[in-house]
Write a protein that holds these residues in place. Sequence first.
Motif, short mmCIF file in Angstrom:
data_model
loop_
_atom_site.label_atom_id
_atom_site.label_comp_id
_atom_site.label_asym_id
_atom_site.label_seq_id
_atom_site.Cartn_x
_atom_site.Cartn_y
_atom_site.Cartn_z
N LYS A 206 0.84 -1.20 0.00
CA LYS A 206 0.00 0.00 0.00
C LYS A 206 0.87 1.25 0.00
O LYS A 206 0.56 2.23 -0.68
CB LYS A 206 -0.92 -0.02 1.22
N GLU B 195 -2.21 -15.43 5.31
CA GLU B 195 -2.92 -14.81 6.42
C GLU B 195 -2.08 -14.70 7.69
O GLU B 195 -2.41 -13.93 8.59
CB GLU B 195 -4.20 -15.60 6.73
N GLY C 75 -3.59 -4.74 6.69
CA GLY C 75 -3.80 -4.30 5.32
C GLY C 75 -2.65 -3.55 4.69
O GLY C 75 -2.86 -2.67 3.87
N TRP D 54 -1.31 -6.63 -0.37
CA TRP D 54 -2.23 -7.64 -0.92
C TRP D 54 -1.45 -8.49 -1.92
O TRP D 54 -0.38 -8.10 -2.39
CB TRP D 54 -3.45 -6.99 -1.59
N GLN E 85 -0.54 -9.94 -5.40
CA GLN E 85 -0.70 -9.51 -6.79
C GLN E 85 0.61 -9.78 -7.54
O GLN E 85 1.66 -9.25 -7.16
CB GLN E 85 -1.06 -8.02 -6.86
N GLY F 98 -7.16 -6.29 -7.15
CA GLY F 98 -5.77 -5.88 -6.97
C GLY F 98 -5.49 -4.51 -7.58
O GLY F 98 -4.83 -3.66 -6.98
N LEU G 277 -7.15 -1.60 -5.59
CA LEU G 277 -6.34 -1.25 -4.41
C LEU G 277 -5.11 -0.46 -4.82
O LEU G 277 -4.75 0.54 -4.18
CB LEU G 277 -5.92 -2.52 -3.68
N ARG H 273 -15.30 -9.89 -2.71
CA ARG H 273 -13.90 -10.05 -2.31
C ARG H 273 -13.17 -8.71 -2.41
O ARG H 273 -12.32 -8.39 -1.57
CB ARG H 273 -13.21 -11.10 -3.19
N GLU I 28 -14.03 -6.72 0.61
CA GLU I 28 -13.30 -7.24 1.78
C GLU I 28 -11.88 -6.70 1.81
O GLU I 28 -11.36 -6.33 2.87
CB GLU I 28 -13.28 -8.77 1.73
N ASN I 29 -11.22 -6.66 0.66
CA ASN I 29 -9.85 -6.16 0.61
C ASN I 29 -9.78 -4.65 0.83
O ASN I 29 -8.82 -4.15 1.41
CB ASN I 29 -9.20 -6.55 -0.72
N ARG J 107 -10.01 -4.32 4.53
CA ARG J 107 -8.78 -4.75 5.22
C ARG J 107 -7.67 -3.73 5.08
O ARG J 107 -6.90 -3.50 6.02
CB ARG J 107 -8.33 -6.11 4.67
N THR J 108 -7.57 -3.11 3.90
CA THR J 108 -6.48 -2.18 3.65
C THR J 108 -6.81 -0.74 4.05
O THR J 108 -5.92 0.11 4.09
CB THR J 108 -6.10 -2.19 2.15
#
Length: 417
Positions: free
Chosen positions: A169, A200, A208, A211, A213, A241, A244, A265, A268-269, A272-273
Amino acid sequence: MAGTRTKVQGLPARTAALRMLDAVLRRGETLDIAERAYAKGLTPSDRLLARAIAGETLRWLIDLDALIDSATREVLPSDAKPRMVLRMMLAQVLRLDTPPHAVIATGLELLTGGPRRLAHGVFSALTRAEGTLPPTPTLPADVAARWGDRAGPIAAALALPPPLDLALKDWGETEQWAETLEGISLAPGHVRLPRGTAVERLPGFAEGAWWVQDIAATLPGRLLGAGDGRRVLDLCAAPGGKTLQLAAAGWQVTALDKSAKRLDRLVENLDRTGLAAEVVAADALTWEPARPYDAILLDAPCTATGTCRRHPDVLHRIASRHIAEMAGLQSAMLARAAGWLAPGGTLVYATCSLEPKEGEAQAGAVALTPHPIATGELPAPLAPTAEGWLRTDPAMLADVGGMDGFFAARWRRRAPN
């Protein structure tokens, strides 16, 4: 007999692998879909094993069949159950280092009667003769013909499963995360780890900081640069991906995808990020934006042959008719996306395909001003093509684990004088 089978350790994973292979090779399903259907309910370790058996069988299918044919008097039909089980048995011994006694105990339980004796005899003969696979998987003839001069190097890259790539990120923390995760970085915002890492459980996942990718998949988004609050449309965005990536680069992102389930999904990401995007479930062929975008990233639906390292099923599922169908869809989506671009805006088109009809042929027909890719925009030692496009394949960066196959091109809409 069913009650006896449940007592054989490791049999559920082999049963799932057999069903997955049947779904791929007879019905043309993707390996991912087959895994979801037939490996559900397995323990995590059994699910990983089932996927590994099916994946290695598909990766080396041509060569496994050659071994089997060398030890049988009559050629077994390609879809015969004994052949399928023998493929799995040999893949476990030759690729997964499974002890022969364990392979026999689980493999023969998948067969009954005469086929069981046949499989035992063929497997025993090949193991006694110390049968081996070639250093490089043999590609199906039609695949090798389509990929031309690059077929040999790509096949060599398929011999080993790919590593794990993480996209960060915060690019400013690249060195820190490479050290913390004990990985290597091939570009700012990237860390590569060995295959088999439990994602995980890694530092940074829960908060986060990154991710998963593949580095090749990050390149199209990198071609748009910093967003500085401008508006970008991420077409065919799921599983997320690139959304993000664009949000982290400062773009105001609209993420559009036809599949609401796959967008779950993505959401969700985002959660999380801690990144933000407008998420839209719609068909790009019928949807209309309220106003033009400063940039558009079209990662178009494709045959995904560039992901053959992770998804060896594409070597056996994808034929010329699939490529033609996807090329037609890509042309239609490109035409619509070009019309949604604001004056002075940038369009990036990408596919994770190795097929020229889904890449170079599409780029040659776009009626916008080319914005050629420069060498300095790509991680070393990658370089753009003579046309200013990007073409990667699994043989590139081979000394550090390779990369997926991608095509990308970029254009601008001229601003009025």
